[in-house]
Motif scaffolding. Structure first.
Motif, PDB file in Angstrom:
ATOM      1  N   ASP A 146      24.554  23.206  95.755  1.00  0.00           N
ATOM      2  CA  ASP A 146      25.725  22.512  95.218  1.00  0.00           C
ATOM      3  C   ASP A 146      25.441  21.925  93.841  1.00  0.00           C
ATOM      4  O   ASP A 146      26.275  22.003  92.936  1.00  0.00           O
ATOM      5  CB  ASP A 146      26.181  21.397  96.167  1.00  0.00           C
ATOM      6  CG  ASP A 146      26.798  21.930  97.447  1.00  0.00           C
ATOM      7  OD1 ASP A 146      27.255  23.099  97.459  1.00  0.00           O
ATOM      8  OD2 ASP A 146      26.820  21.179  98.446  1.00  0.00           O
ATOM      9  N   ARG A 147      24.261  21.359  93.674  1.00  0.00           N
ATOM     10  CA  ARG A 147      23.885  20.775  92.377  1.00  0.00           C
ATOM     11  C   ARG A 147      23.726  21.877  91.322  1.00  0.00           C
ATOM     12  O   ARG A 147      24.134  21.726  90.185  1.00  0.00           O
ATOM     13  CB  ARG A 147      22.584  19.974  92.516  1.00  0.00           C
ATOM     14  CG  ARG A 147      22.186  19.281  91.261  1.00  0.00           C
ATOM     15  CD  ARG A 147      23.159  18.166  90.934  1.00  0.00           C
ATOM     16  NE  ARG A 147      22.986  17.813  89.542  1.00  0.00           N
ATOM     17  CZ  ARG A 147      23.914  17.244  88.816  1.00  0.00           C
ATOM     18  NH1 ARG A 147      25.066  16.936  89.335  1.00  0.00           N
ATOM     19  NH2 ARG A 147      23.698  16.968  87.570  1.00  0.00           N
ATOM     20  N   ALA A 164      27.152  22.985  90.265  1.00  0.00           N
ATOM     21  CA  ALA A 164      27.762  21.950  89.415  1.00  0.00           C
ATOM     22  C   ALA A 164      27.160  21.981  88.011  1.00  0.00           C
ATOM     23  O   ALA A 164      27.886  21.883  87.014  1.00  0.00           O
ATOM     24  CB  ALA A 164      27.587  20.570  90.050  1.00  0.00           C
ATOM     25  N   ASP A 165      25.846  22.127  87.917  1.00  0.00           N
ATOM     26  CA  ASP A 165      25.190  22.204  86.611  1.00  0.00           C
ATOM     27  C   ASP A 165      25.620  23.460  85.847  1.00  0.00           C
ATOM     28  O   ASP A 165      25.860  23.416  84.637  1.00  0.00           O
ATOM     29  CB  ASP A 165      23.663  22.197  86.766  1.00  0.00           C
ATOM     30  CG  ASP A 165      23.115  20.845  87.173  1.00  0.00           C
ATOM     31  OD1 ASP A 165      23.866  19.846  87.153  1.00  0.00           O
ATOM     32  OD2 ASP A 165      21.910  20.795  87.533  1.00  0.00           O
ATOM     33  N   ARG A 215      28.450  25.157  86.248  1.00  0.00           N
ATOM     34  CA  ARG A 215      29.844  24.957  85.861  1.00  0.00           C
ATOM     35  C   ARG A 215      29.931  24.080  84.610  1.00  0.00           C
ATOM     36  O   ARG A 215      30.623  24.421  83.649  1.00  0.00           O
ATOM     37  CB  ARG A 215      30.618  24.310  87.009  1.00  0.00           C
ATOM     38  CG  ARG A 215      32.075  24.041  86.691  1.00  0.00           C
ATOM     39  CD  ARG A 215      32.800  23.344  87.840  1.00  0.00           C
ATOM     40  NE  ARG A 215      32.764  24.136  89.049  1.00  0.00           N
ATOM     41  CZ  ARG A 215      32.094  23.807  90.161  1.00  0.00           C
ATOM     42  NH1 ARG A 215      31.417  22.681  90.223  1.00  0.00           N
ATOM     43  NH2 ARG A 215      32.111  24.594  91.217  1.00  0.00           N
ATOM     44  N   ALA A 216      29.215  22.979  84.621  1.00  0.00           N
ATOM     45  CA  ALA A 216      29.252  22.053  83.484  1.00  0.00           C
ATOM     46  C   ALA A 216      28.753  22.710  82.205  1.00  0.00           C
ATOM     47  O   ALA A 216      29.329  22.517  81.128  1.00  0.00           O
ATOM     48  CB  ALA A 216      28.427  20.803  83.805  1.00  0.00           C
ATOM     49  N   SER A 252      33.733  28.338  86.112  1.00  0.00           N
ATOM     50  CA  SER A 252      34.010  27.373  85.046  1.00  0.00           C
ATOM     51  C   SER A 252      35.502  27.261  84.749  1.00  0.00           C
ATOM     52  O   SER A 252      36.139  28.229  84.319  1.00  0.00           O
ATOM     53  CB  SER A 252      33.273  27.813  83.779  1.00  0.00           C
ATOM     54  OG  SER A 252      33.768  27.134  82.647  1.00  0.00           O
ATOM     55  N   SER A 306      34.147  30.474  92.997  1.00  0.00           N
ATOM     56  CA  SER A 306      32.732  30.820  92.985  1.00  0.00           C
ATOM     57  C   SER A 306      32.499  32.163  93.660  1.00  0.00           C
ATOM     58  O   SER A 306      33.037  32.421  94.740  1.00  0.00           O
ATOM     59  CB  SER A 306      31.929  29.746  93.722  1.00  0.00           C
ATOM     60  OG  SER A 306      30.592  30.158  93.879  1.00  0.00           O
TER      61      SER A 306
END
Length: 124
Positions: free
Chosen positions: A4-5, A8-9, A11-12, A81, A101
């Protein structure tokens, strides 16, 4: 790092560079005749199989999705994204793009005849 992290990274980071990435790739297909030929062959195979929706997962700014559409493929794009999807929708407003995703596609069974993962950079 958990999945999950990591997502998220990822995507960011793509949200941060979406506009400049799209600008870099805008002419990438023009300089990649081998890739255009592969996409044309892919489109021919989709047509020969009877056609139907094709999901371009990891579509980024949508340039390959748009190219497939120009080849007569009913293509739509999915990207992790939201920044990339915003750019894709801006640049290719007639086409369908969704945030999602590839590790957890929100597609109904038989809603796509094929899934393609394109990787086109200006450096290839």
């Amino acid at each position: 790092m958990n999945a999950d992290r990591w997502l998220a990274d990822t995507r960011a980071s793509y949200d941060t560079v979406a506009v400049s990435y799209a600008d870099q790739l805008r002419e990438a297909l023009a300089g990649a005749p081998y890739l255009r030929a592969a996409l044309a062959l892919f489109a021919d195979l989709v047509h020969a199989a009877g056609g139907g929706p094709v999901a371009d997962v990891g579509c980024g700014p949508g340039h390959v999705t748009a190219h497939l559409h120009e080849l007569g493929v009913d293509a739509f794009g999915i990207d992790l994204s939201s920044g990339m999807i915003d750019v894709a929708r801006r640049d290719h407003s007639r086409l369908r793009f969704e945030v999602g995703s590839m590790t957890d596609l929100d597609l109904a069974d038989a809603s796509a005849v094929c899934i393609v993962k394109s990787q086109v950079t200006g450096l290839m």
